[in-house]
Design a protein around this motif. Sequence first.
Motif, mmCIF file in Angstrom:
data_model
loop_
_atom_site.group_PDB
_atom_site.id
_atom_site.type_symbol
_atom_site.label_atom_id
_atom_site.label_comp_id
_atom_site.label_asym_id
_atom_site.label_seq_id
_atom_site.Cartn_x
_atom_site.Cartn_y
_atom_site.Cartn_z
ATOM 1 N N ILE A 429 0.850 -1.191 0.000
ATOM 2 C CA ILE A 429 0.000 0.000 0.000
ATOM 3 C C ILE A 429 0.887 1.243 0.000
ATOM 4 N N CYS A 430 0.564 2.195 -0.850
ATOM 5 C CA CYS A 430 1.369 3.423 -0.980
ATOM 6 C C CYS A 430 1.376 4.190 0.341
ATOM 7 N N HIS A 432 2.140 7.203 0.837
ATOM 8 C CA HIS A 432 1.774 8.609 0.644
ATOM 9 C C HIS A 432 0.269 8.824 0.665
ATOM 10 N N CYS A 433 -0.508 7.781 0.373
ATOM 11 C CA CYS A 433 -1.966 7.967 0.327
ATOM 12 C C CYS A 433 -2.698 6.884 1.109
ATOM 13 N N SER A 434 -1.991 6.213 2.019
ATOM 14 C CA SER A 434 -2.615 5.152 2.811
ATOM 15 C C SER A 434 -3.633 5.747 3.774
ATOM 16 N N HIS A 461 -5.961 -1.177 6.115
ATOM 17 C CA HIS A 461 -5.503 -0.007 5.365
ATOM 18 C C HIS A 461 -5.714 -0.212 3.867
ATOM 19 N N ARG A 462 -5.830 0.890 3.163
ATOM 20 C CA ARG A 462 -5.940 0.883 1.706
ATOM 21 C C ARG A 462 -5.356 2.184 1.167
ATOM 22 N N GLY A 463 -4.992 2.178 -0.108
ATOM 23 C CA GLY A 463 -4.434 3.377 -0.738
ATOM 24 C C GLY A 463 -5.502 4.097 -1.554
ATOM 25 N N ARG A 464 -5.597 5.393 -1.357
ATOM 26 C CA ARG A 464 -6.575 6.179 -2.128
ATOM 27 C C ARG A 464 -6.145 6.331 -3.579
ATOM 28 N N CYS A 469 2.027 7.074 -6.647
ATOM 29 C CA CYS A 469 1.799 5.664 -6.976
ATOM 30 C C CYS A 469 1.023 5.512 -8.279
ATOM 31 N N GLY A 473 -2.727 3.281 -5.746
ATOM 32 C CA GLY A 473 -2.857 2.975 -4.329
ATOM 33 C C GLY A 473 -1.759 2.059 -3.815
ATOM 34 N N TYR A 474 -0.844 1.638 -4.706
ATOM 35 C CA TYR A 474 0.228 0.723 -4.319
ATOM 36 C C TYR A 474 1.572 1.269 -4.800
#
Length: 561
Positions: A429-430, A432-434, A461-464, A469, A473-474
Amino acid sequence: MVLCSDFLTAWQQLRGGQINCQQALQLLRDEQGMLTLSLLDDEVCQRFFQLFPEGQELPPVVPLLLWRNCYYLGSPVALTPDLVQSICDRTLTQVKILPITEKSYRCWHHTRHVDLNRIGDAPLVNPLTGNHDAEDISETTELFLSKADDQIERIKTIIASALRNRASDIHLEPTTEGLQIRYRIDGVLRHVTKLPLEVSRRVIVALKVMASMDIADSRRPHDGRIGEEYLSGDGKALGMDMRVSTLPCVCGEKAVVRLLPRKNPFSTIDKLGFSPKVLPTYKTWLEQPQGLIIFTGPTGSGKTSTLYTSLQAIAKEHVNVVTVEDPVEYVLPHITQTQVNEAAGMTFAAGLRAILRQDPDIIMLGEIRDHETADTAVRAALTGHLVFTTLHTNDAVGAIPRLQDIGPDPSLVSDALLGVVAQRLVRRICPHCSEAYTATDTDLERLGLLPSQVNENPVLHRGRGCSQCLDSGYLGREAIVELLEVDEPIREIIHSGNIIDLHRYLRETDFMSFRQAAIEKVFAGVTSIDEVFRVLPRSALRVPSPQPQRLPPKLVAQLPG
């Protein structure tokens, strides 16, 4: 960003009397201040910048037009009257400043300073802030391709863009509309651009020439290699191998390029992704004087990275490490690496027999493919050598019947085998945007967990998705590892050859399966449930018993929400 393919620049049209000055400015710059870079004239830029000594600092300006002793300059920042007057004094002309967007200036700056004959992996730097730009792959690649004069420059532009964005493979696919370019980034293919139909065949032919392939034969698959130098981010010239494969298809020839930079990408075993629970076990295997360690997983699952990192950790001055590989992907220090060449009779079996006469301590065998290779590898592991090798199976347990099917005596396999490592690569998961969220009952059900097995209000958690990225999101990948240690009960089971007993025994022990490793990484915020299901086979995520067993507390430890 609008890119035109007009033959005449706006300045050339103005000088030819086809348009007036106002119309030329409207062609170059829209109402929002976006520039049409393809209509800018190189001669106008040359005339302007040659008036300023090299090294003299200039404000961020783009020469748009030179007309009737007046320079029309675009700038993303407001210039003071004194600064404008100093430019007038230097050029001996009038100067008019027109506002343009920061994005237009960045794109113009990058195209002006790019060297299409050199390949580099340095990220683009924002000329206004000095920070690294979050690159729009498609836009930047198309921008640089528009400056390429020939097919070699186009190919190098595509390769450089792939390197900057951490791509492992480049796909060039002919279609009825043109040549589609896709990059494999973090294991997932991503569309980048499409070259016009009229240059599609020329690009493939140029690539085949670079790879020393027969360009006259387009009806058969071909394989080749390209050796190139590229500039790293710190300015060093490094070598890079590229494996090129072509395949005839309906619309022409498809080409796939595997990028293999020769810089050492491997760090330490601790950073491979092994669970803290199984990492000490794996490290004890590496300290053994003899035995067989098998790595399993499909192509692209990270076996090579784990193998090479492990070899580097144990390749000390007092040991002789020899490998036989197909192909040698990375050149490692303090290790003797050999390449399979079946046409010359250098097979895995022949290479392994030769290695055993070279007084080795540690042997790495690229793959076990036949009975002779398997039997020799097992006997080498029993006679004082630590042997690493790979097999293609779905999981760690599957390596044992697979090895037995190939042919070695089960009693020899049970004595030689230290353990099996199966792995898959999941995207991280990135950072920067997690974002954190509370897991739903559906999330727990997908993982085969009951609400009673986890903490109250479990956090995942997840990436927006962000520019860092590429809105996926990754960012980056990490291994999910299933580790099977061969203890005494397992040795007896292997000797008896009953795989059902092996599965039953593992269900009763604390075996770190793919499922447990995946759950651990999901609850640690490393990856997402969707990514786990994308990578792992459904059989690996199946709950081993009708009633899910309570997992160890460490497995469901939560990160701060």
